[in-house]
Design a protein around this motif. Structure first.
Motif, PDB file in Angstrom:
ATOM      1  N   TRP B  88       0.838  -1.213   0.000  1.00 30.03           N
ATOM      2  CA  TRP B  88       0.000   0.000   0.000  1.00 30.03           C
ATOM      3  C   TRP B  88       0.867   1.255   0.000  1.00 30.03           C
ATOM      4  O   TRP B  88       1.796   1.373   0.808  1.00 30.03           O
ATOM      5  CB  TRP B  88      -0.899  -0.003   1.235  1.00 30.03           C
ATOM      6  CG  TRP B  88      -1.959  -1.071   1.258  1.00 30.03           C
ATOM      7  CD1 TRP B  88      -1.803  -2.395   0.930  1.00 30.03           C
ATOM      8  CD2 TRP B  88      -3.331  -0.914   1.645  1.00 30.03           C
ATOM      9  NE1 TRP B  88      -2.995  -3.059   1.089  1.00 30.03           N
ATOM     10  CE2 TRP B  88      -3.946  -2.182   1.530  1.00 30.03           C
ATOM     11  CE3 TRP B  88      -4.090   0.166   2.080  1.00 30.03           C
ATOM     12  CZ2 TRP B  88      -5.299  -2.394   1.843  1.00 30.03           C
ATOM     13  CZ3 TRP B  88      -5.440  -0.044   2.385  1.00 30.03           C
ATOM     14  CH2 TRP B  88      -6.029  -1.301   2.254  1.00 30.03           C
ATOM     15  N   GLU B  89       0.515   2.181  -0.861  1.00 31.28           N
ATOM     16  CA  GLU B  89       1.220   3.473  -0.890  1.00 31.28           C
ATOM     17  C   GLU B  89       1.144   4.147   0.484  1.00 31.28           C
ATOM     18  O   GLU B  89       2.078   4.815   0.924  1.00 31.28           O
ATOM     19  CB  GLU B  89       0.594   4.389  -1.950  1.00 31.28           C
ATOM     20  CG  GLU B  89       1.315   5.723  -2.080  1.00 31.28           C
ATOM     21  CD  GLU B  89       0.879   6.551  -3.281  1.00 31.28           C
ATOM     22  OE1 GLU B  89      -0.162   6.245  -3.882  1.00 31.28           O
ATOM     23  OE2 GLU B  89       1.594   7.512  -3.621  1.00 31.28           O
ATOM     24  N   LYS B  93       5.064   2.535   0.883  1.00 30.67           N
ATOM     25  CA  LYS B  93       5.726   3.257  -0.217  1.00 30.67           C
ATOM     26  C   LYS B  93       7.240   3.376   0.005  1.00 30.67           C
ATOM     27  O   LYS B  93       8.019   3.039  -0.893  1.00 30.67           O
ATOM     28  CB  LYS B  93       5.084   4.645  -0.330  1.00 30.67           C
ATOM     29  CG  LYS B  93       5.672   5.578  -1.369  1.00 30.67           C
ATOM     30  CD  LYS B  93       4.816   6.856  -1.364  1.00 30.67           C
ATOM     31  CE  LYS B  93       5.559   8.100  -1.757  1.00 30.67           C
ATOM     32  NZ  LYS B  93       5.953   8.183  -3.138  1.00 30.67           N
ATOM     33  N   GLU B 110       0.098  -1.639 -10.423  1.00 32.99           N
ATOM     34  CA  GLU B 110      -1.008  -1.349  -9.504  1.00 32.99           C
ATOM     35  C   GLU B 110      -2.089  -2.428  -9.580  1.00 32.99           C
ATOM     36  O   GLU B 110      -2.313  -3.016 -10.637  1.00 32.99           O
ATOM     37  CB  GLU B 110      -1.598   0.023  -9.833  1.00 32.99           C
ATOM     38  CG  GLU B 110      -0.588   1.143  -9.622  1.00 32.99           C
ATOM     39  CD  GLU B 110      -1.165   2.538  -9.823  1.00 32.99           C
ATOM     40  OE1 GLU B 110      -2.404   2.671  -9.856  1.00 32.99           O
ATOM     41  OE2 GLU B 110      -0.369   3.488  -9.939  1.00 32.99           O
ATOM     42  N   LEU B 114      -7.663   1.717  -4.755  1.00 34.17           N
ATOM     43  CA  LEU B 114      -7.169   3.017  -4.284  1.00 34.17           C
ATOM     44  C   LEU B 114      -7.366   3.090  -2.776  1.00 34.17           C
ATOM     45  O   LEU B 114      -8.478   2.935  -2.283  1.00 34.17           O
ATOM     46  CB  LEU B 114      -7.929   4.148  -4.984  1.00 34.17           C
ATOM     47  CG  LEU B 114      -7.743   4.181  -6.503  1.00 34.17           C
ATOM     48  CD1 LEU B 114      -8.734   5.140  -7.143  1.00 34.17           C
ATOM     49  CD2 LEU B 114      -6.313   4.560  -6.855  1.00 34.17           C
ATOM     50  N   GLY B 252      -3.489   6.412  -2.104  1.00 33.45           N
ATOM     51  CA  GLY B 252      -3.424   6.053  -3.524  1.00 33.45           C
ATOM     52  C   GLY B 252      -3.260   4.576  -3.792  1.00 33.45           C
ATOM     53  O   GLY B 252      -3.985   3.762  -3.224  1.00 33.45           O
ATOM     54  N   TRP B 253      -2.292   4.224  -4.604  1.00 33.16           N
ATOM     55  CA  TRP B 253      -2.192   2.875  -5.172  1.00 33.16           C
ATOM     56  C   TRP B 253      -1.950   1.769  -4.150  1.00 33.16           C
ATOM     57  O   TRP B 253      -1.420   1.997  -3.080  1.00 33.16           O
ATOM     58  CB  TRP B 253      -1.119   2.811  -6.253  1.00 33.16           C
ATOM     59  CG  TRP B 253       0.240   3.391  -5.922  1.00 33.16           C
ATOM     60  CD1 TRP B 253       0.762   4.556  -6.409  1.00 33.16           C
ATOM     61  CD2 TRP B 253       1.268   2.835  -5.058  1.00 33.16           C
ATOM     62  NE1 TRP B 253       2.026   4.748  -5.903  1.00 33.16           N
ATOM     63  CE2 TRP B 253       2.364   3.716  -5.088  1.00 33.16           C
ATOM     64  CE3 TRP B 253       1.369   1.692  -4.269  1.00 33.16           C
ATOM     65  CZ2 TRP B 253       3.544   3.501  -4.355  1.00 33.16           C
ATOM     66  CZ3 TRP B 253       2.532   1.456  -3.541  1.00 33.16           C
ATOM     67  CH2 TRP B 253       3.603   2.356  -3.593  1.00 33.16           C
ATOM     68  N   LYS B 255       0.048  -1.728  -4.803  1.00 37.00           N
ATOM     69  CA  LYS B 255       0.826  -2.361  -5.876  1.00 37.00           C
ATOM     70  C   LYS B 255       1.207  -3.798  -5.545  1.00 37.00           C
ATOM     71  O   LYS B 255       1.198  -4.204  -4.396  1.00 37.00           O
ATOM     72  CB  LYS B 255       2.108  -1.559  -6.117  1.00 37.00           C
ATOM     73  CG  LYS B 255       1.898  -0.309  -6.945  1.00 37.00           C
ATOM     74  CD  LYS B 255       3.240   0.345  -7.273  1.00 37.00           C
ATOM     75  CE  LYS B 255       3.051   1.515  -8.229  1.00 37.00           C
ATOM     76  NZ  LYS B 255       4.346   2.141  -8.579  1.00 37.00           N
ATOM     77  N   LYS B 277      -6.045  -7.090 -11.856  1.00 41.76           N
ATOM     78  CA  LYS B 277      -6.715  -5.811 -11.557  1.00 41.76           C
ATOM     79  C   LYS B 277      -8.045  -6.098 -10.869  1.00 41.76           C
ATOM     80  O   LYS B 277      -8.790  -6.982 -11.284  1.00 41.76           O
ATOM     81  CB  LYS B 277      -7.023  -5.033 -12.851  1.00 41.76           C
ATOM     82  CG  LYS B 277      -5.818  -4.365 -13.495  1.00 41.76           C
ATOM     83  CD  LYS B 277      -5.516  -3.015 -12.873  1.00 41.76           C
ATOM     84  CE  LYS B 277      -4.399  -2.280 -13.583  1.00 41.76           C
ATOM     85  NZ  LYS B 277      -3.110  -2.958 -13.575  1.00 41.76           N
TER      86      LYS B 277
END
Lengths: 161, 319
Positions: B88-89, B93, B110, B114, B252-253, B255, B277
């Motif tokens: 997780w961002e 990150k 990604e 979100l 945000g993303w 990944k 996805k």
């Protein structure tokens, strides 16, 4: 038990009936508790008015909604006719349109005013990060809310990235 | 003429079979198991098992290995672990960027989800602390959020320590009169939030999404100064010139990340992981089926795979 007389059997049946009624009532109580606002399904909710019109609503997106996003709501009515052409005309029983409100907004502070089966609403650009409610409220032709109130709602998770 | 058409048709069918076979030909490139890491929250179990099942459908051997969310990077760099499905961002990150710099791990793109995970309170707390969601209101109502153990300081229920997130540093850098108490597990965190919510008791806690909680429990996230890389890296940034972390978490993303050499060993599997996805809506609903309705992860994954065959089959196309 076999030794019990007829009167006792009637009493036994009455006790059984009372137990069944109690169970039914407990179950319906549980269902009512399940329908508390905080526990509603995110996609489709409605306020059921026993005798009058009712409305339910679903949204194409309820998670990860961002300020400025456009949400499409699908509106379904029961015992009510939606008619755009009658907006502003004299009231008729169970005919009218709906308004879409955000959270506790009321009166003319609505996001959309429509009689269509689907409506697009734009989430405001300035909004707190968290849970927000879109409420669809049925209105009479003269733009007054129907009484008793008939409302459907959907909850969104809104946050800026 | 008719026989020519017949021959052409047979040829076309044969070609179609060859093309469809070539999409999967050569897989698995190695029978060695691909090790997917498992952490301690429901959503990650789900994404990882969806991916694992798809890789198995492609013919790969798959193993699941419990691993610490941040510490797993040592294993991903050495090749003891191969793929992590949710970085997780918001919390991972910095660790991910550090690991990518070693050249031993690879960014697999990604997931489509979100994320936000931040300090959160139920809507009923706004009456007791009217300045919310502005973070500056927190100190004015620290006592409202206090417990016997933390009084007069407020209590913030953070996530498990392994989730990182710098909440202890955040509280200190922003001068918050709050004690950061870390929940032992994901389940313990949500059990406490649920209990408080049902009693309308004060609670300030770490809530994240994609998850069912922000739909089930009506509330808001605290509005901290917005995250920038400088906030975490340069103490002089922001209101506290001597300390970093005087801002909210990134948003945000989410990944996927993997052991870089695995990309050469199982190229089609890595391509499938890249192709994975899913959206917040689907994930929030699946997590709810497990956490709220008591379904098993395997069953929920089974249902998703059955109803979304058209989606995951495309992930398996290998160029």
């Amino acid at each position: 038990m076999k030794l019990l007389g007829k009167g006792s059997k009637i009493m036994q049946r009455l006790v059984l009936l009372a137990a069944m009624l109690a169970l039914t009532s407990a179950c319906s109580g549980e269902k009512a508790a399940d329908n508390q606002p905080g526990d509603k399904s995110p996609e489709t909710t409605s306020t059921n008015v026993a005798e009058g019109p009712a409305v339910s609503v679903s949204a194409d997106k309820t998670h990860a909604v961002q300020p400025g996003d456009e949400i499409t709501l699908t509106v379904t009515v029961n015992k009510f006719t939606l008619d755009t052409s009658k907006i502003g005309k004299p009231n008729e029983p169970n005919v009218g349109h709906y308004r879409v409100y955000l959270d506790d907004a009321s009166g003319d502070n609505f996001l959309a005013d429509s009689a269509a089966d689907t409506v697009k609403v734009k989430i405001p650009d300035v909004i707190t990060d968290g849970s927000h409610q879109l409420r669809v409220v049925l209105h009479n032709n003269d733009r007054s809310p129907v009484t008793p109130a008939a409302q459907g709602d959907v909850w969104l998770i809104v946050y800026r990235l | 003429m008719r026989s020519k058409i017949k021959r052409l048709a047979v040829g076309a069918i044969a070609a179609a079979i060859m093309v469809s076979t070539s999409a999967m030909s050569g897989t698995p490139e190695s029978k060695d198991p691909i090790i997917l890491t498992i952490h301690d929250w429901t959503g990650q179990y789900i994404t990882t098992h969806i991916m694992g099942r798809v890789l198995e459908e492609m013919g790969y051997n798959v193993k699941y290995q419990q691993a610490d969310y941040i510490a797993q990077f040592a294993g991903l760099e050495s090749g003891d672990l191969h793929v992590a499905m949710e970085m997780w961002e918001t919390t991972g990150k910095q660790a991910m960027e550090e690991s990518l710099k070693t050249g031993k791990t690879i960014d697999l793109g990604e997931t489509g989800m979100l994320a936000i995970e931040e300090w959160w309170y139920p809507l009923y707390m706004k009456e007791k602390c009217p300045g919310l969601p502005d973070w500056k209101a927190l100190n004015k109502c620290a006592k409202v959020f206090s417990t016997a153990e933390t009084h007069p300081k407020g209590r913030y229920l953070g996530g498990p320590v392994t989730w990182a997130g710098f909440d202890d540093e955040r509280a200190e850098a922003l001068g918050l009169d709050f004690e950061v108490v870390h929940a032992g597990t994901d389940a313990a965190l949500f059990a406490e939030v649920k209990s408080a919510y049902e009693r309308k008791a004060p609670i300030l806690a770490w809530i994240y999404t994609p998850h069912w909680a922000p739909i089930k429990f009506k509330g808001e996230w605290v509005n901290f100064p917005r995250y920038t890389d400088d906030c975490y890296n340069k103490p002089e940034w922001g209101m506290n010139k001597k300390m970093a972390y005087d801002c909210g978490k990134p948003r945000g993303w989410i990944k996927k990340v993997g052991w870089k050499a695995g990309n050469d060993k199982w190229p089609c599997a890595y391509q499938a992981v890249r192709n994975f996805k899913i959206d917040n809506q689907s994930m929030g609903e699946m997590i709810g089926k497990v956490d709220l309705e008591g379904n098993k992860v395997d069953g929920v994954v089974d249902d998703w795979l059955k109803t979304n065959k058209g989606t995951w089959k495309k992930w398996t196309q290998c160029s």
